[in-house]
Design an enzyme around this catalytic site. Sequence first.
Site, PDB file in Angstrom:
ATOM      1  N   ASP A  37       1.210  -1.320  -0.061  1.00  0.00           N
ATOM      2  CA  ASP A  37       0.095  -0.096   0.092  1.00  0.00           C
ATOM      3  C   ASP A  37       1.097   0.908  -0.053  1.00  0.00           C
ATOM      4  O   ASP A  37       2.609   1.605   1.119  1.00  0.00           O
ATOM      5  CB  ASP A  37      -0.939  -0.431   0.775  1.00  0.00           C
ATOM      6  N   ASN A  90      -6.343  -4.257  -6.644  1.00  0.00           N
ATOM      7  CA  ASN A  90      -7.446  -3.476  -5.757  1.00  0.00           C
ATOM      8  C   ASN A  90      -7.147  -2.204  -5.564  1.00  0.00           C
ATOM      9  O   ASN A  90      -8.013  -1.192  -4.849  1.00  0.00           O
ATOM     10  CB  ASN A  90      -7.350  -4.615  -4.502  1.00  0.00           C
ATOM     11  N   TYR A 156     -12.981   7.108 -13.235  1.00  0.00           N
ATOM     12  CA  TYR A 156     -13.104   5.999 -12.454  1.00  0.00           C
ATOM     13  C   TYR A 156     -14.054   5.177 -12.584  1.00  0.00           C
ATOM     14  O   TYR A 156     -13.889   3.801 -13.016  1.00  0.00           O
ATOM     15  CB  TYR A 156     -13.792   5.789 -10.815  1.00  0.00           C
ATOM     16  N   LYS A 160     -12.562   1.241 -14.045  1.00  0.00           N
ATOM     17  CA  LYS A 160     -14.316  -0.061 -13.728  1.00  0.00           C
ATOM     18  C   LYS A 160     -13.746  -1.273 -15.091  1.00  0.00           C
ATOM     19  O   LYS A 160     -13.691  -2.386 -15.206  1.00  0.00           O
ATOM     20  CB  LYS A 160     -14.263   0.373 -12.437  1.00  0.00           C
ATOM     21  N   THR A 191     -16.041   1.451   3.577  1.00  0.00           N
ATOM     22  CA  THR A 191     -14.382   1.879   3.306  1.00  0.00           C
ATOM     23  C   THR A 191     -14.153   3.267   3.619  1.00  0.00           C
ATOM     24  O   THR A 191     -14.956   3.983   3.954  1.00  0.00           O
ATOM     25  CB  THR A 191     -13.655   1.183   1.880  1.00  0.00           C
TER      26      THR A 191
HETATM   27  N1  LIG Z   1     -15.890   1.322  -1.511  1.00  0.00           N
HETATM   28  C1  LIG Z   1     -16.663   0.958  -2.124  1.00  0.00           C
HETATM   29  O1  LIG Z   1     -18.128   1.786  -1.911  1.00  0.00           O
HETATM   30  C2  LIG Z   1     -16.464   0.294  -3.223  1.00  0.00           C
HETATM   31  C3  LIG Z   1     -17.431   0.099  -4.610  1.00  0.00           C
HETATM   32  C4  LIG Z   1     -17.093  -0.301  -5.596  1.00  0.00           C
HETATM   33  C5  LIG Z   1     -15.214  -0.586  -5.809  1.00  0.00           C
HETATM   34  N2  LIG Z   1     -14.631  -0.208  -4.944  1.00  0.00           N
HETATM   35  C6  LIG Z   1     -13.078  -0.181  -5.490  1.00  0.00           C
HETATM   36  O2  LIG Z   1     -12.849  -1.284  -4.221  1.00  0.00           O
HETATM   37  C7  LIG Z   1     -11.486  -1.275  -3.850  1.00  0.00           C
HETATM   38  C8  LIG Z   1     -10.822  -1.401  -2.763  1.00  0.00           C
HETATM   39  O3  LIG Z   1     -11.507   0.191  -2.507  1.00  0.00           O
HETATM   40  P1  LIG Z   1     -11.658   0.676  -0.531  1.00  0.00           P
HETATM   41  O4  LIG Z   1     -12.933   1.059  -1.170  1.00  0.00           O
HETATM   42  O5  LIG Z   1     -11.871  -0.903   0.057  1.00  0.00           O
HETATM   43  O6  LIG Z   1     -10.760   2.005  -0.278  1.00  0.00           O
HETATM   44  P2  LIG Z   1      -9.930   2.344   0.785  1.00  0.00           P
HETATM   45  O7  LIG Z   1      -9.556   3.505   0.300  1.00  0.00           O
HETATM   46  O8  LIG Z   1     -10.123   1.743   2.002  1.00  0.00           O
HETATM   47  O9  LIG Z   1      -8.711   1.793   0.385  1.00  0.00           O
HETATM   48  C9  LIG Z   1      -7.759   1.744  -0.543  1.00  0.00           C
HETATM   49  C10 LIG Z   1      -6.676   1.751  -0.221  1.00  0.00           C
HETATM   50  O10 LIG Z   1      -5.302   1.635  -2.004  1.00  0.00           O
HETATM   51  C11 LIG Z   1      -4.850   2.605  -0.899  1.00  0.00           C
HETATM   52  N3  LIG Z   1      -4.286   3.209  -2.248  1.00  0.00           N
HETATM   53  C12 LIG Z   1      -4.195   4.429  -2.732  1.00  0.00           C
HETATM   54  N4  LIG Z   1      -3.444   4.609  -4.078  1.00  0.00           N
HETATM   55  C13 LIG Z   1      -2.530   3.702  -4.013  1.00  0.00           C
HETATM   56  C14 LIG Z   1      -1.318   3.986  -4.558  1.00  0.00           C
HETATM   57  N5  LIG Z   1      -0.791   4.442  -5.479  1.00  0.00           N
HETATM   58  N6  LIG Z   1      -0.249   2.591  -4.170  1.00  0.00           N
HETATM   59  C15 LIG Z   1      -0.750   2.276  -3.940  1.00  0.00           C
HETATM   60  N7  LIG Z   1      -2.001   1.565  -2.615  1.00  0.00           N
HETATM   61  C16 LIG Z   1      -2.405   2.868  -2.458  1.00  0.00           C
HETATM   62  C17 LIG Z   1      -4.727   3.412  -0.124  1.00  0.00           C
HETATM   63  O11 LIG Z   1      -4.134   3.704   0.573  1.00  0.00           O
HETATM   64  C18 LIG Z   1      -6.265   2.625   0.230  1.00  0.00           C
HETATM   65  O12 LIG Z   1      -4.839   1.651   1.667  1.00  0.00           O
HETATM   66  C19 LIG Z   1     -10.549   0.135  -5.200  1.00  0.00           C
HETATM   67  O13 LIG Z   1     -10.353  -0.703  -6.596  1.00  0.00           O
HETATM   68  C20 LIG Z   1     -12.229   0.413  -5.413  1.00  0.00           C
HETATM   69  O14 LIG Z   1     -12.102   1.544  -6.469  1.00  0.00           O
HETATM   70  C21 LIG Z   1     -14.677  -0.117  -3.706  1.00  0.00           C
END
Ligand SMILES: NC(=O)c1ccc[n+]([C@@H]2O[C@H](COP(=O)([O-])OP(=O)(O)OC[C@H]3O[C@@H](n4cnc5c(N)ncnc54)[C@H](O)[C@@H]3O)[C@@H](O)[C@H]2O)c1
Length: 274
Positions: A37, A90, A156, A160, A191
Amino acid sequence: MENLQGKTAVVTGGASGIGRASALALAQRGVNLVVADIDEAGALAVAHEITQAGGQAVGVKCDVGQDRAFEELKALVLARFGGVAIVMNNVGVLTRGLPEQIPLEEWQRILNLNLLSVVRSNLAFLPLLLAQGEGHIVNTASFAGLFTYSFDRAPYAAAKAAIIQISEGLALYLRPKGIGVTVLCPGPVKTNIMSTLRSFGPPTDTRGPGAMFRLMEADEVGEQVVEAIVSNRFMLPTDEAVRELLVRRARDWDGFIEEQIVNPQIIVPAAKLT
Ligand SMILES: NC(=O)c1ccc[n+]([C@@H]2O[C@H](COP(=O)([O-])OP(=O)(O)OC[C@H]3O[C@@H](n4cnc5c(N)ncnc54)[C@H](O)[C@@H]3O)[C@@H](O)[C@H]2O)c1
């Protein structure tokens, strides 16, 4: 991949939310973890949580937007665990703004982090997985890539949708070679993703995918990811109800668009954001 015990997984964006939950769920099945991360303290904390519970894990600072990031991750995972079976791509970051107001540089940033990170991962890890003829790739996409419910998140959503297409191609290519592919399409999950949201132009209504989709806990999604790897499942929406919606769109695409114009699923009205 039926037996996960003793395998090794790399999870990017593993410090928080869905990545963290997936790393913890995998560790519970005896998987060794590399938690990668950009938030180094967060990655170390998740690795610590795993080792405290008796598992094997390392946390590492990694910016998936950098070209060398995945080569460095590969070197680290080979040095520490001698191999890798599961790669979970992810990382995802959000941006918001009207199509005429999101600058080109922001498009480039979002596509670089959300989409080209998957490409970098493939370049680094695929040769390894192909050589061993075993493994599983999990790419995190989104409902936003399956259908459009808002017009102010185009970079975004585009990233995706592309991840879904890449994953489908990978499944065609890799399944016959013994390598599984899962595309995780989450609906709303609790999250930290909104904390890094960048915004351009005037506030717009925040739209969601639909009132029928409840806000899920990240832990539930972590369990779904493990299940998908074990059962070698390709499409993993966090809520099965999305399938009905996609069928509706396929039957009448114009009607589906009209429906959302007439009856948008507004979660937060723009007035509340000003
Ligand atoms: N939360 C939702 O409702 C939701 C819905 C659809 C898709 N997603 C997808 O799920 C995945 C995880 O997201 P989440 O919701 O757990 O968010 P989150 O923000 O809690 O976690 C994302 C993590 O990615 C890390 N990160 C950001 N930029 C980075 C980089 N350049 N290099 C390495 N790490 C990096 C952040 O520090 C964080 O720990 C993402 O791809 C997001 O698009 C989330």
